[in-house]
Design an enzyme around this catalytic site. Sequence first.
Site, short mmCIF file in Angstrom:
data_model
loop_
_atom_site.label_atom_id
_atom_site.label_comp_id
_atom_site.label_asym_id
_atom_site.label_seq_id
_atom_site.Cartn_x
_atom_site.Cartn_y
_atom_site.Cartn_z
N GLY A 230 0.82 -1.20 0.00
CA GLY A 230 0.00 0.00 0.00
C GLY A 230 0.85 1.26 0.00
N CYS A 258 5.52 -5.57 1.52
CA CYS A 258 5.75 -4.14 1.34
C CYS A 258 5.23 -3.32 2.53
CB CYS A 258 5.15 -3.69 0.01
SG CYS A 258 5.95 -2.23 -0.68
N LEU A 259 4.14 -2.57 2.39
CA LEU A 259 3.60 -1.83 3.53
C LEU A 259 3.19 -2.80 4.63
CD1 LEU A 259 2.86 0.97 4.63
CD2 LEU A 259 0.62 0.74 3.55
N GLN A 262 6.13 -3.53 6.72
CA GLN A 262 6.42 -2.43 7.65
C GLN A 262 5.46 -2.45 8.83
OE1 GLN A 262 6.16 0.85 4.90
NE2 GLN A 262 7.83 0.03 3.65
N ASN A 300 8.85 -1.29 -4.88
CA ASN A 300 8.29 0.05 -5.02
C ASN A 300 7.89 0.57 -3.64
OD1 ASN A 300 6.27 -1.95 -5.07
ND2 ASN A 300 4.75 -0.56 -5.91
N GLY A 302 9.02 3.72 -0.50
CA GLY A 302 9.78 4.88 -0.10
C GLY A 302 10.10 4.90 1.37
N PHE A 303 9.67 3.84 2.10
CA PHE A 303 9.95 3.70 3.52
C PHE A 303 10.59 2.34 3.76
CE2 PHE A 303 6.74 6.91 3.24
CZ PHE A 303 6.98 7.78 4.30
N HIS A 344 8.03 -7.43 -3.96
CA HIS A 344 6.79 -7.98 -4.50
C HIS A 344 6.98 -9.33 -5.18
CE1 HIS A 344 4.05 -4.55 -3.85
NE2 HIS A 344 5.19 -3.86 -3.85
N GLU A 346 4.71 -11.21 -6.13
CA GLU A 346 3.64 -11.39 -7.12
C GLU A 346 3.90 -10.58 -8.38
OE1 GLU A 346 2.91 -7.37 -5.99
OE2 GLU A 346 3.58 -9.11 -4.84
#
Length: 375
Positions: A230, A258-259, A262, A300, A302-303, A344, A346
Amino acid sequence: MKYKARRKALILLADGTVFHGKAVGDKEGTAFGEVCFNTGMTGYQEIFTDPSYFGQLMVTTNAHIGNYGAKETEVESDGVKISGLICKNFSYQYSRADADFSLQEFLDTHGLFAISDVDTRALVSYIRDNGAMNAVISTRVEELEALKEELAEIPSMKGLELASSVSTKTPYTEGDSDAGIRIAALDIGIKKNILRNLAKRGAHIKVFPHDTSFETMEAWNPDGYFISNGPGDPEPLKEAVATAKEIIACGKPLFGICLGHQVIALANGVSTYKMHHGHRGINHPVMNLQTGKGEITSQNHGFAINREETEAHPDLEITHIHLNDQTVAGIRMKDKKVFSVQYHPEASPGPHDAEYLFDTFFKLIEDSVSSDATV
């Protein structure tokens, strides 16, 4: 109808730097967002529709965008999620025989403003040196001071909660309802190809809104849990972090991407931070520390999560490392069936080096179900 990009346009960065280009489709427009770049040579339609890019102005480093058109099936959400597109050469004609329409038609349908004829090499080099920052793209080239004032009002990506803007509003299901495995997915910006990968392995998935409580998800009686990718800063996602803590405590398998990765880190008390310009592309090298094998991955974000805190955490183990900058690319909990990655598996159109992670997740679920059945 074929267009030629003639109308003058500009890119104004938050630090006052200006780059010039022309409007795609020769139309007027203005769009704001955080400027970032993706180094992928293909997959532009998947990038534009990925919820993880919500609120961002996308610079594509590939010299030609639109050359293979667009297809109805090559989308990762219900529409375009980037704020605007910046590219070098925009192809109004396409050569792929099975494309459904041109990229121009696709962008027009979704109301996306794009500019081309930009020196993207210079722009990307500038972002690499100075970091991702807010920007505006516009055909209002004579209104520079007004654009500066408007840009100053755009909030920074740090501290920005965006998951609620892309998450489903109501629960829905994917996959065969008679499948033997049930997975509850917390949607904080989920991609369609994640659901395809879960469904093709024999799962019935129920996707829940970003602010769903653990009790609501558990009432569906899933065999395992998933927390999606996300956009935005993970730290404002207090409800998702609280839900992740309860999922971890319940003992059922949990996988995050990803998100979601985190959020799982935050649920374990590990902090996150905004990266200088992030990782966005389909050629990022990752080392699997458990197997010693390298993986080429799609990323992809940015954190990232704090490496020192992760290494010091008694319940966490780093499983994957990004080889370019040594950031944490994967973790697992030592005493729980919980793991996550910062990239990712997927990825569509690819690479597919990390698809095995879905199999790892299903093996955890199968072992967990078998263990429960023998108790």
